[in-house]
Design a protein around this motif. Structure first.
Motif, PDB file in Angstrom:
ATOM      1  N   THR A  35       0.770  -1.166  -0.100  1.00 25.70           N
ATOM      2  CA  THR A  35      -0.130   0.090  -0.056  1.00 25.70           C
ATOM      3  C   THR A  35       0.871   1.371   0.167  1.00 25.70           C
ATOM      4  N   LEU A  65      -0.360   6.399   0.043  1.00 22.17           N
ATOM      5  CA  LEU A  65      -1.825   6.376   0.596  1.00 22.17           C
ATOM      6  C   LEU A  65      -1.417   5.661   2.042  1.00 22.17           C
ATOM      7  N   PRO A  66      -2.407   5.726   2.932  1.00 18.89           N
ATOM      8  CA  PRO A  66      -2.145   5.151   4.308  1.00 18.89           C
ATOM      9  C   PRO A  66      -1.353   3.996   4.188  1.00 18.89           C
ATOM     10  N   THR A  86      -8.993  -3.161   6.337  1.00 16.83           N
ATOM     11  CA  THR A  86      -9.967  -2.146   6.566  1.00 16.83           C
ATOM     12  C   THR A  86     -10.345  -1.653   8.165  1.00 16.83           C
ATOM     13  N   PHE A 124     -10.183   1.883   9.248  1.00 17.19           N
ATOM     14  CA  PHE A 124     -11.079   2.807   9.049  1.00 17.19           C
ATOM     15  C   PHE A 124     -12.201   2.806  10.009  1.00 17.19           C
ATOM     16  N   LEU A 143      -7.241  -3.701   1.664  1.00 20.34           N
ATOM     17  CA  LEU A 143      -8.126  -2.384   1.909  1.00 20.34           C
ATOM     18  C   LEU A 143      -9.435  -2.645   1.345  1.00 20.34           C
ATOM     19  N   LEU A 198     -10.898   6.722   2.730  1.00 17.41           N
ATOM     20  CA  LEU A 198      -9.529   7.131   2.614  1.00 17.41           C
ATOM     21  C   LEU A 198      -9.485   8.458   2.494  1.00 17.41           C
TER      22      LEU A 198
END
Lengths: 457, 457
Positions: free
Chosen positions: A3, A8-9, A15, A18, B6, B173
């Motif tokens: 990733t 990005l993160p 997940t 989040f 993700l 995101l």
């Protein structure tokens, strides 16, 4: 592949993060109190549609299923939670084993919804269900907001194709989800390559003003584009003078020119002029694509203009004034206390449920109890009411129920191609009263009726 | 670890596909025409601030640097582009070798900006620069919109801390980037665990109504929470009756109770009542946190209320009415044609540049030429004008220049901790005229002045 490559993160491996912190602290407290295993029913619904909107569009369901499947806590995440002191060791052990094992029912993707529609129902232990609140709402609130705007634009466009081109106006990954939602709502194509790659949505795109400005003159630019992309390309004709550009475009590409794009000015006026000019030049099959801060109203205002396709950016990805749906995720029922007289004693699955709801205050009304929903039709077969109830489903509505099984015992059971959601939306919208697609502000096009257990039907 | 985890653009292995298709087709045509190597200057700017706003806030710069570094085309992406027929083999070969090798200058993150501010300048060959348009705009447009809203909210809150809690209202995101932007704009903490994990932002969160509803009564719920999280936790007191809940809260936790949270009702009125009640109960140090669809106006209206912290969700992550900045990425200068008399013949780096701009139409004004920018101060040291120019920088503005070097020959040279951007924003905002932080609608708080080459200074 990592990733980190997304810029990005980095190192968010699932997940599971989040998630708002309070989901985990509630879990921690419930584990300690012995209440985390109480069987619970959460529902996603909205108390109202965005101001003036007549229907909502469920989108993101497919992404929710992915998110639930990938919701797990790996070593990096557990280390983070431990270092921050967010949960204790008991909770960390519980999280390390986390896999959602409950059931999810919901409106299928593309379906329309109204205030109070139980769009999704998540059922299992309190602990396993409460953790999913944030990510489920993120996805449904974002994606449904975009799909609702897309649906209005698609109505306004009639049969003309819509191109989604808003990637530059929103977060780079929100853009991918927006392209997906736009497709569900009725858009034909997207400019976003990641959306093409990930969701197999058709992609389009030819050139920008920069390409014309790069070259010594417009003719060189057009020739370069036609040489590379063929005569059926779309030439952008408003960098300098539109009339001159259209003449040059047809000279360079011939009457076989695919299309011209107009990105500024009074589109209604310019489109008429360009159509006339193209026809006079023999380019009667050359199409006209318009782009430039379009929304559903601007699209509608071009209904009588000789326009063949619309490109929509900003207003699509920002939900045309309503960038988020206001869906909430509420506990509506839970097992009776283990100590309550006459109950099974565990509070687990099978224990009698008690309906729960926050006290109404400040407009935040909730209705407790596990709900069903059905759309009642009038004598012509059009939708007449959204009926939401607790208890038994009335016989006459049994075959009009809206919720379908999405996850059973933790397993996703309702994957479908994106085109199924797109087709479903077109059918659902067509089944609404005609006033649904009026662009003017109004009330929900059908009322929501509540049938409470014991109130009869 | 895999991006599949993700539940998001699976197998998008880099930032290269966060790109509109036309960037690639322009590259393809320019390669064929021999113009892709022309030295080019692109600039990011906005023609106007969102309606009524007095200043903008640059945010996302750090994410842009990550995105540029990770912008490359791997085998999966190349296969996709080939299968779709988006580019030809020559272009695929070029893309396979792609690494940005040019220079990027820009306003440092957290700086304020105004209409026409050259927020970022990307310079290199046309081919390498044009490809970055979409992802750079996605990041800057999203993140700056959120930071601008955050900054207004932080002004309105005075010294009281703001909690970002909007994850559930936006793409999962986008939420992480929003938490980051909110921090730059002045928020103290976030509820978003992914933002804490990725950007080391302090995270907070305790409990929701569901936690109270899970238990047989409020007292059980409060006791469970205090047992697990300690007396300094924040108890949510508006599930049923606020007065009763506050009494129970202090009975359970004692006067050492950390805080109570109010999430509905007339916050001004309720906060006063709750403060009085807490004080009467001896809980004089117990804080009051309010949440419930707050925006900068609601925050300002609570300035005289006994509130200790604000939690903000929807309005933060949707930019408080302006979910996107309207930044554009425009070619402003390029090498003269190789064939032009007296030029070096390559059109590459070092060739004379010619300023270019689309003809003004429909309000889409652009000013050609590579620009500098400086903020002129008045005699009190406050900002007086944003001066943007081409050509030499006037001596008196030489040490007030705004653009800094971010990428040099393809290498990122300006990484910094997020706190640096946050501190910079606080300083930049404090340096604006006082009317900058009025919430009422108005014009940009300082004018933008243009100094054109040859026009003197």
């Amino acid at each position: 592949m990592n990733t980190a490559d997304l810029g990005l993160p980095v190192d968010v491996p699932s997940t599971a993060l989040f998630t708002d912190q309070y989901e985990l602290t509630m879990l921690r407290a419930a584990l300690k109190a012995g209440t985390a295993e109480r069987h619970s029913v959460f529902e996603v619904f909205t108390r109202r549609l965005p101001d003036g909107r007549r229907y909502g569009v469920v989108a993101g369901t497919g992404r929710v299923l992915d998110a639930v499947e990938n919701f797990r806590f790996d070593a990096d995440v557990l280390r983070f939670l431990r270092e921050r002191g967010i949960v204790d060791e008991e909770t960390l052990d519980w999280l390390a084993e986390y896999r959602f094992s409950g059931d999810i029912w919901g409106y299928p993707e593309g379906e329309v919804y109204f205030p109070g529609s139980p769009i999704m129902r998540v059922e299992g232990t309190f602990g396993e269900c409460v953790l999913l609140e944030t990510v489920i709402l993120s996805i449904l609130n974002h994606d449904s907001a975009i799909a609702a705007a897309a649906s209005r634009m698609a109505s306004a466009a009639g049969g003309r194709p819509l191109i989604e081109m808003g990637a530059r106006r929103t977060h780079e990954l929100a853009a991918v989800a927006a392209a997906r939602s736009a497709y569900v709502g009725g858009f034909a194509t997207t400019s976003d390559l990641a959306a093409g790659f990930r969701y197999n949505i058709p992609t389009v795109g030819t050139s920008a003003h920069a390409f014309t400005l790069l070259h010594d003159n417009e003719r060189d630019a057009f020739r370069a584009q036609v040489d590379a992309l063929g005569r059926d390309t779309t030439l952008l004709v408003d960098t300098y003078d539109v009339t001159e550009a259209v003449r040059t475009a047809v000279e360079v590409a011939g009457p076989e020119l695919g299309a011209v794009r107009i990105d500024s000015g009074d589109l209604l006026l310019v489109a008429h002029r360009v159509r006339q000019q193209l026809d006079e030049l023999g380019a009667t099959e050359t199409k006209i694509v318009v782009t430039s801060d379009l929304d559903e109203y601007a699209i509608a205002s071009l209904a009588a203009a000789p326009v063949d396709a619309y490109g929509v950016g900003t207003q699509l990805v920002t939900g045309s004034g309503h960038p988020t749906a206001s869906m909430v995720y509420k506990l509506v029922a839970r097992a009776e206390s283990a100590g309550a007289a006459g109950t099974a004693g565990t509070g687990g699955e099978g224990a009698p449920l008690v309906a729960v709801a926050k006290k109404s205050s400040g407009g935040k009304t909730s209705i407790g109890g596990r709900k069903w929903a059905a759309r009642r039709l009038d004598s012509h077969g059009y939708a007449e009411a959204e009926v939401v109830g607790t208890g038994p489903v009335p016989d006459e509505l049994a075959d009009r129920q809206l919720l379908v099984e999405l996850v059973k015992g933790g397993e996703v059971v309702a994957r479908e191609p994106l085109d199924a959601a797109r087709d479903r939306h077109a059918a659902a919208r067509a089944n609404l009263p005609l006033s649904a697609t009026q662009l003017s502000r109004g009330e929900p096009v059908i009322p929501t009726e509540y049938v409470h257990e014991g109130s009869g039907s």
